[in-house]
Enzyme design. Structure first.
Site, short mmCIF file in Angstrom:
data_model
loop_
_atom_site.label_atom_id
_atom_site.label_comp_id
_atom_site.label_asym_id
_atom_site.label_seq_id
_atom_site.Cartn_x
_atom_site.Cartn_y
_atom_site.Cartn_z
N LYS A 151 6.31 -2.26 -63.56
CA LYS A 151 7.25 -1.20 -64.07
C LYS A 151 7.02 -1.12 -65.49
O LYS A 151 7.11 -0.26 -66.42
CB LYS A 151 8.15 -0.30 -63.62
CG LYS A 151 8.03 0.30 -62.07
CD LYS A 151 9.01 0.39 -61.31
CE LYS A 151 8.75 0.80 -59.44
NZ LYS A 151 9.67 1.39 -58.81
N GLN A 169 15.67 1.30 -57.17
CA GLN A 169 14.32 0.24 -56.96
C GLN A 169 15.62 0.38 -55.88
O GLN A 169 16.34 -0.31 -55.22
CB GLN A 169 14.13 -0.85 -57.36
CG GLN A 169 13.19 -1.61 -56.20
CD GLN A 169 12.89 -0.89 -57.22
OE1 GLN A 169 12.18 -0.24 -57.95
NE2 GLN A 169 11.18 -1.15 -56.41
N ASP A 187 11.71 9.97 -59.30
CA ASP A 187 11.40 9.15 -58.04
C ASP A 187 10.91 9.85 -56.85
O ASP A 187 9.81 9.96 -56.64
CB ASP A 187 11.47 7.88 -57.44
CG ASP A 187 11.68 6.60 -57.36
OD1 ASP A 187 10.63 6.63 -57.26
OD2 ASP A 187 13.08 5.66 -57.38
N1 GUN Z 1 10.47 1.04 -52.85
C1 GUN Z 1 9.12 0.74 -53.21
N2 GUN Z 1 9.09 2.42 -53.79
C2 GUN Z 1 9.31 2.55 -54.12
C3 GUN Z 1 9.41 3.60 -55.08
O1 GUN Z 1 8.54 4.42 -54.91
N3 GUN Z 1 10.79 3.82 -55.93
C4 GUN Z 1 11.49 3.13 -55.60
N4 GUN Z 1 12.80 3.34 -56.24
N5 GUN Z 1 11.56 2.15 -54.89
C5 GUN Z 1 10.64 1.99 -54.29
#
Ligand code: GUN
Length: 290
Positions: free
Chosen positions: A53, A97, A120
């Site tokens: 990211k 996350q 998200d």
């Molecule tokens: N953990 C696995 N996929 C995601 C996601 O798309 N966003 C977040 N914040 N955590 C994750």
């Protein structure tokens, strides 16, 4: 053999579009979008996703800030950091996350995030906007799948889409998007579904987000099916530098010859989740400035 839905290629296209927009902002002497990421603990997969990211933010010219905490952080301390990010005018969007350590409840954390900064798309407000005529910040993974289907011009209208997995992050929002935006007829299967194969064999489009390698075998699909495999499980593999390889939920070797389109793992849906996060951050930035 079905046509490979190349998520990496589409994600690169989206990244170029976002980078171009950032270039325009810089030329107009505007500040650039700023994403913050909260990362808790030492989970290897989470660290690897967060690195991806941050790398994507850097590539498109976004500012980004990583707030990293030990597994022992209390809910109360985390609440404070979320409140600070909500108030910080320099931050356009942020994510927490997942997964979180056991003593921290996702149900407590998500509602604290200002929905305008929820890039998200996890809050009830953004989730609910899927079924409005003004979608807000849409959940990143299903949003990425929609982009993939659109950009490969996969026909969805009136098709039977079967979704395996009803999670709040993928399956549930995916089902609403397939109804609302893609105009498909949708069946959702989950861990209590009886005779899974009976449902999957009827799918024109099969979207699987469970995290069980090999769950979908060749006898469970019909010829010409479109396969979207959202599974990403780490399998120990001594021949790899990292010590593992990624596996989807679909037996790719056996199912691909029967399909009309199929996503590989890795390189299918994964890169699109990050591309969606960039699009959502840009959208949050633009709303912030409206
Ligand atoms: N953990 C696995 N996929 C995601 C996601 O798309 N966003 C977040 N914040 N955590 C994750």
């Amino acid at each position: 053999m079905g046509l490979l839905l190349d998520g990496k290629k589409i994600a690169n296209e989206i990244q170029s579009e976002v980078a171009q927009r950032v270039g325009e902002l810089i030329n107009n002497n505007k500040r650039v979008p700023h994403l913050a990421i909260i990362l808790i603990g030492e989970d290897g997969a989470s660290h690897s996703y967060v690195n991806g990211k941050m790398k994507a933010c850097k590539a498109v010219g976004f500012e980004y800030t990583l707030l990293q905490f030990a597994t022992t952080i209390t809910e109360k301390k985390l609440f404070k950091h979320i409140e600070q990010l909500n108030q910080d005018d320099d931050i356009d969007g942020f994510i927490v996350q997942l997964p979180l350590p056991k003593h921290i409840s996702v149900e407590h954390i998500i509602p604290l995030i200002d929905s305008k900064k929820d890039v998200d798309g996890f809050t009830n407000h953004n989730f609910g906007s899927i079924v409005s005529d003004q979608p807000l910040l849409l959940p990143a993974t299903p949003f990425g799948v929609m982009e993939l289907l659109k950009r490969y011009q996969v026909t969805t209208k009136g098709k039977h889409c079967v979704i395996v997995g009803a999670s709040r992050i993928v399956g549930a929002p995916m089902s609403l998007m397939m109804v609302e935006q893609a105009q498909a007829t949708v069946t959702i299967c989950h861990k209590f579904t009886q005779d899974l194969a009976k449902h999957t064999r009827n799918a024109d489009i099969l979207i699987v987000a469970v995290g069980k390698p090999g769950l979908i075998t060749a006898d469970m699909v019909k010829s010409g099916v479109v396969i979207i495999d959202v599974g990403t499980t780490r399998i120990p593999d001594a021949t790899k530098k990292s010590g593992f390889r990624l596996s989807g939920d679909v037996d790719f070797e056996k199912v691909a010859p029967l399909s009309s389109f199929i996503t590989p793992v890795p390189g299918g849906v994964g890169p699109l989740t990050i591309a969606s996060l960039l699009l959502n951050t840009l959208k949050a930035y633009e709303r912030h400035h409206d």
